[in-house]
Each structure stands twice: as C-alpha cells, then as structure tokens.
Design an enzyme around this catalytic site. Structure first.
Site, mmCIF file in Angstrom:
data_model
loop_
_atom_site.group_PDB
_atom_site.id
_atom_site.type_symbol
_atom_site.label_atom_id
_atom_site.label_comp_id
_atom_site.label_asym_id
_atom_site.label_seq_id
_atom_site.Cartn_x
_atom_site.Cartn_y
_atom_site.Cartn_z
ATOM 1 N N HIS A 147 -4.765 -1.517 -4.224
ATOM 2 C CA HIS A 147 -6.151 -1.895 -3.874
ATOM 3 C C HIS A 147 -7.101 -1.602 -5.040
ATOM 4 O O HIS A 147 -8.202 -1.070 -4.853
ATOM 5 C CB HIS A 147 -6.595 -1.145 -2.607
ATOM 6 C CG HIS A 147 -5.601 -1.202 -1.489
ATOM 7 N ND1 HIS A 147 -5.086 -2.388 -1.018
ATOM 8 C CD2 HIS A 147 -5.015 -0.211 -0.763
ATOM 9 C CE1 HIS A 147 -4.221 -2.131 -0.037
ATOM 10 N NE2 HIS A 147 -4.164 -0.820 0.135
ATOM 11 N N SER A 194 0.835 -1.195 0.000
ATOM 12 C CA SER A 194 0.000 0.000 0.000
ATOM 13 C C SER A 194 0.877 1.255 0.000
ATOM 14 O O SER A 194 1.560 1.519 -0.980
ATOM 15 C CB SER A 194 -0.982 -0.049 1.177
ATOM 16 O OG SER A 194 -2.016 0.885 1.036
#
Length: 244
Positions: free
Chosen positions: A171, A135
């Site tokens: 994501h 991330s």
C-alpha cells in the site's frame, strides 16, 4: 504440475468487487497469473488462508464465492478454533497455489508458528506450490516490513518467514505513512533492502530473485528501496507489466 522453481507472488492486489457487499468478490487477473506460474493446470487447486483476520467466516465464504462457477478447485485452511484439515502438510503440498489474505501479519506469524507452518511453508515453497497473497499475505514471505498489526501507528515487523530475505512494504501509495517509514527503516538498518508495491501491483519472485513486477491497473509501480552510502534510502521505480 508445479512451478518450475520456488515461486512467490507478493502483492497489494485484492479481489475485484461485484458491488453487492464487502465480500462479494470476483477474482482479477492476478489469479490467472498465479495459475500460470503454477504451470497452467487444467483445473488449478487453490487454498485460501484467512489467518490474518482470525479466519473470518465471511472472508472464507467470499473466497469460495469469488470462484463459484469457475473450473477451479477451491479449499481453505482455517486454524481457529482448530485446523480444518487433518493433515496440514498433505493438504498444502497438494495445492497449485496458496493464497493468503490481508489483516494482521503479526498475529498471522504467531499463529502459524504455533502450528509449525513457518517450517512447513518452506517445504511447500521448495516443492513448487506458488505462495501468494495480498498485504499481510505479501509481507509474511519476506524478512520483514511495515505493519499496522500493533495499532493505527505503523511499526516494523522483523520476524517474517524470510523465504525471501529482503523486506517488503505494501500500500505504498494509499497509506501516507507507509512510504516514509519504510524508507527510514531501510536507511537505519532495521529492515534489509527490498521492494514496495502500490495498490494494484504485485511482485513475482523465482527463488529469492525478483523477476518482474505486475499491475492490474494503469499508472501504478513497484519500487526497489536500498540503503545509500550516506545513511539515506535510495528508491528506484520498477515499471510493472500490465496484466490483462
């Protein structure tokens, strides 16, 4: 041993859960890949940075717990309230892998720059230490990407370390606004072309070139996103190699 070329492992892959709490983690196959990219040392050295969550002690402890009982030399570098190692350069250059956790990439970049890590990480990367993360720990190595660092509404971040001059989005399948915003930002030139990863997918870069996508679960993919001639985004699916 070190990686044979500057290497980044940029992912949307977190730890596996043992199910006994939010930081009761088990390292999945992406960490085996990271050690392999680092030259498969007999006892790999990995340093964790949790800057993106303000060096949350629970996450730091969770990282140590994930590797407990394994033949891995684990350390961490926290920057709050002060660095936890006396010589940042020496500590990072002594690692096989640096792993950066998720959280606020904007805050991470600001704090790293205060401590000179923006310049230091280029040296570490060029020395063959594998730079990896999930991330925010994926976005940070790129020129920019999409982030919720500024609030629940996703916005661009355009001041990444740019070891990789391309952009990145994470994501891609689990947060509905990521995909359309990333396509828009590439199409209008806010971000350079780059790659996106669905949850469970990572990108392996040698130098600044993508050499493969990998996944720790079935049915997932990465995507190349380019600016088309008509001012739109062109998205091309990149099939990952399944990690075992």
């Amino acid at each position: 041993m070190a990686a044979g070329a500057p290497t980044v492992l940029a992912t949307s892959i977190g730890f596996d859960s043992r199910g006994r709490g939010p930081t009761d983690w088990s390292p999945g196959p992406v960490f085996d890949l990271a050690f392999e990219l680092a030259g498969s040392p007999a006892r790999p050295r990995i340093c964790h940075l949790a800057t993106a969550t303000g060096d949350d002690p629970a996450r730091v402890a969770g990282f140590y717990g994930a590797f407990a009982g394994r033949d891995v030399d684990v350390s961490h570098l926290s920057l709050f309230p002060m660095p936890t190692v006396p010589d940042l350069r020496a500590h990072l250059l002594a690692q096989d892998v640096v792993w950066v956790g998720g959280g606020s990439v904007a805050n991470l970049l600001a704090v790293w720059r205060v401590h000179g890590l923006d310049e230091l990480f280029r040296e570490v990367w060029e020395a063959g230490v594998v730079l990896g993360g999930v991330s925010a720990g994926s976005l940070c190595w790129h020129a920019g990407g999409t982030t919720d660092s500024f609030g629940p509404e996703l916005r661009p971040v355009t001041d990444g370390l740019a070891l990789l001059p391309s952009s990145n989005s994470v994501h891609h399948d689990s947060e509905p606004r990521r995909r359309p915003l990333y396509r828009q930002l590439v199409a209008d030139g806010t971000l350079p072309p780059g790659h996106a990863t669905e949850d469970g997918v990572g990108l392996v870069y040698r130098g600044t070139e993508l050499v493969e996508a990998v996944a720790d679960r079935p049915g997932k993919a990465a995507y190349r996103v380019d600016r088309g001639p008509d001012g739109t985004a062109v998205e091309t699916r990149v099939e990952p190699r399944r990690l075992r």
